[in-house]
Write an enzyme that holds these catalytic residues in place. Structure first.
Site, PDB file in Angstrom:
ATOM      1  CG  ASN A 180      -1.824  -1.218   1.269  1.00 45.42           C
ATOM      2  OD1 ASN A 180      -2.046  -1.863   0.234  1.00 45.42           O
ATOM      3  ND2 ASN A 180      -2.309  -1.565   2.441  1.00 45.42           N
ATOM      4  CG  HIS A 198       3.869  -1.803  -4.628  1.00 47.97           C
ATOM      5  ND1 HIS A 198       2.691  -2.519  -4.618  1.00 47.97           N
ATOM      6  CD2 HIS A 198       4.817  -2.645  -5.132  1.00 47.97           C
ATOM      7  CE1 HIS A 198       2.917  -3.733  -5.099  1.00 47.97           C
ATOM      8  NE2 HIS A 198       4.191  -3.837  -5.411  1.00 47.97           N
ATOM      9  CB  CYS A 249      20.497  10.408  -7.491  1.00 47.98           C
ATOM     10  SG  CYS A 249      19.358  11.681  -6.877  1.00 47.98           S
TER      11      CYS A 249
HETATM   12  N1  APR Z   1      -9.920  -6.993   5.229  1.00 50.35           N
HETATM   13  C1  APR Z   1      -9.000  -7.816   4.652  1.00 50.35           C
HETATM   14  N2  APR Z   1      -8.932  -8.068   3.320  1.00 50.35           N
HETATM   15  C2  APR Z   1      -9.857  -7.453   2.543  1.00 50.35           C
HETATM   16  C3  APR Z   1     -10.846  -6.588   3.062  1.00 50.35           C
HETATM   17  C4  APR Z   1     -10.855  -6.368   4.465  1.00 50.35           C
HETATM   18  N3  APR Z   1     -11.765  -5.573   5.049  1.00 50.35           N
HETATM   19  N4  APR Z   1     -11.614  -6.151   2.024  1.00 50.35           N
HETATM   20  C5  APR Z   1     -11.104  -6.716   0.901  1.00 50.35           C
HETATM   21  N5  APR Z   1     -10.056  -7.500   1.210  1.00 50.35           N
HETATM   22  C6  APR Z   1      -9.217  -8.315   0.321  1.00 50.35           C
HETATM   23  C7  APR Z   1      -9.847  -8.756  -0.964  1.00 50.35           C
HETATM   24  O1  APR Z   1     -10.567  -9.978  -0.771  1.00 50.35           O
HETATM   25  C8  APR Z   1      -8.618  -8.970  -1.853  1.00 50.35           C
HETATM   26  O2  APR Z   1      -8.135 -10.307  -1.720  1.00 50.35           O
HETATM   27  O3  APR Z   1      -8.121  -7.509  -0.071  1.00 50.35           O
HETATM   28  C9  APR Z   1      -7.591  -8.000  -1.283  1.00 50.35           C
HETATM   29  C10 APR Z   1      -7.290  -6.812  -2.173  1.00 50.35           C
HETATM   30  O4  APR Z   1      -6.687  -7.286  -3.362  1.00 50.35           O
HETATM   31  P1  APR Z   1      -6.176  -6.230  -4.450  1.00 50.35           P
HETATM   32  O5  APR Z   1      -7.237  -5.234  -4.696  1.00 50.35           O
HETATM   33  O6  APR Z   1      -5.628  -7.025  -5.592  1.00 50.35           O
HETATM   34  O7  APR Z   1      -4.979  -5.452  -3.706  1.00 50.35           O
HETATM   35  P2  APR Z   1      -3.469  -5.891  -3.543  1.00 50.35           P
HETATM   36  O8  APR Z   1      -3.347  -7.373  -3.356  1.00 50.35           O
HETATM   37  O9  APR Z   1      -2.885  -5.036  -2.492  1.00 50.35           O
HETATM   38  O10 APR Z   1      -2.832  -5.485  -4.961  1.00 50.35           O
HETATM   39  C11 APR Z   1      -1.433  -5.582  -5.075  1.00 50.35           C
HETATM   40  O11 APR Z   1      -1.553  -4.434  -7.193  1.00 50.35           O
HETATM   41  O12 APR Z   1      -2.263  -2.768  -8.632  1.00 50.35           O
HETATM   42  C12 APR Z   1      -1.275  -3.160  -7.758  1.00 50.35           C
HETATM   43  O13 APR Z   1       0.135  -1.596  -6.746  1.00 50.35           O
HETATM   44  C13 APR Z   1      -1.123  -2.189  -6.625  1.00 50.35           C
HETATM   45  O14 APR Z   1      -0.191  -2.657  -4.449  1.00 50.35           O
HETATM   46  C14 APR Z   1      -1.186  -3.060  -5.382  1.00 50.35           C
HETATM   47  C15 APR Z   1      -0.929  -4.452  -5.926  1.00 50.35           C
END
Ligand code: APR
Length: 273
Positions: free
Chosen positions: A120, A137, A148
């Site tokens: 995040n 990220h 740099c």
């Molecule tokens: N508590 C825990 N998990 C949750 C909640 C909650 N309240 N609400 C949703 N989720 C879960 C969803 O089920 C999903 O599995 O959070 C996850 C979010 O997944 P993504 O949206 O894919 O996010 P992330 O895994 O962080 O993405 C990774 O992708 O686009 C890039 O840079 C961006 O850092 C990001 C990376």
């Protein structure tokens, strides 16, 4: 708990036991942890990429080819509704850490959580008080020189010309947030791998496990013998790799885990006299 299913409470107890018994637990967090702070995730029903489409894996290459055009578009999108940049900025500008972030801080302060690796960029871990924090990220509140690697807080950085240029090396300055196709800054990536290789427990919170290299971390840790604990309302690509999978929102599950860990540590302290 979303379902109140007994297995969720069993999972919380098992997770607390594993964390209390660990010697080097780390966390890997994703956008789901910030959903309860009002920031949309990227994938899933209300995800930003679900609504607007995922950015191209050539995003960074396009930035390097035309940094001026990129910055002009970016500064426009930040103040014009109807695009993912605007939606994410609006949500993050108005977000505060939630009980899930604060629970991880308590685990760190209890000496259990040795590091948090977050995907995040919303700065909520830092604002919550996490100190052993690796932002793989980047962080939305910083700028970074491509040449740099120098970083500056965005709040004090006055953009007079686009693209902004580094006064130290003349390199192009971008947002600290890592773009699709952009290499992760090497010092951060090395620190992440060091933690993954050292951990004996990994708490996976709110990540779909779809973006590398972060998605590989749980698999590497498991192969090295670490206990993998997943906290997510639903199954993910990493669930099969987890020893303990707890179906529930982070803002509810994590405080439950912390409470039991603190009880166990208290008892351990009494036993050791
Ligand atoms: N508590 C825990 N998990 C949750 C909640 C909650 N309240 N609400 C949703 N989720 C879960 C969803 O089920 C999903 O599995 O959070 C996850 C979010 O997944 P993504 O949206 O894919 O996010 P992330 O895994 O962080 O993405 C990774 O992708 O686009 C890039 O840079 C961006 O850092 C990001 C990376």
């Amino acid at each position: 708990m979303t379902s109140g299913a007994p297995d969720a409470w069993d999972g919380i107890a098992a997770a607390a036991g594993a964390l209390a018994a660990s010697s080097h637990a780390i966390a890997l967090t994703g956008a789901g942890l910030s959903v309860e702070s009002g920031i949309p995730s990227f994938r899933g029903p209300d995800g930003l990429w679900t609504r607007y489409g995922q950015p191209s894996n050539l995003s960074y290459r396009e930035f390097v080819a035309d940094p001026q055009g990129w910055w002009e578009q970016r500064l426009h999108d930040e103040v014009t509704a109807g695009n993912p940049t605007y939606d994410l900025k609006d949500a993050a500008d108005n977000a505060d850490p939630n009980p899930g972030h604060l629970a991880l801080v308590q685990l760190e302060q209890a000496g259990v959580l040795k590091a948090t690796i977050t995907q995040n960029v919303d700065d909520l871990h830092g604002r919550a008080g996490s100190r052993a924090l690796l932002e793989i990220h980047g962080n939305r509140n910083f700028m970074r020189c491509v040449g740099c690697g120098q970083r500056w807080p965005r709040s004090g950085y006055v953009i007079t010309d686009v693209p902004p240029v580094c006064d130290a090396c003349g390199g192009v300055v971008k947002l600290d947030t890592v773009m699709f196709g952009e290499p992760i800054p090497s010092a951060t990536l090395e620190a992440c791998f060091a933690e993954v290789q050292r951990c004996d427990a990994m708490l996976l919170v709110g990540t779909s496990g779809t973006v590398n290299p972060a998605a590989q971390f749980p698999l590497l840790a498991r192969d090295l013998g670490a206990k993998i604990i997943e906290v997510n309302p639903g199954p993910t690509q990493l669930t099969d790799a987890a020893d303990i999978a707890i179906n529930g929102p982070a803002g509810v599950v994590l405080p439950g885990i912390v409470e039991l860990v603190q009880q166990r540590l208290g008892r351990k302290g009494e036993d050791e006299g």
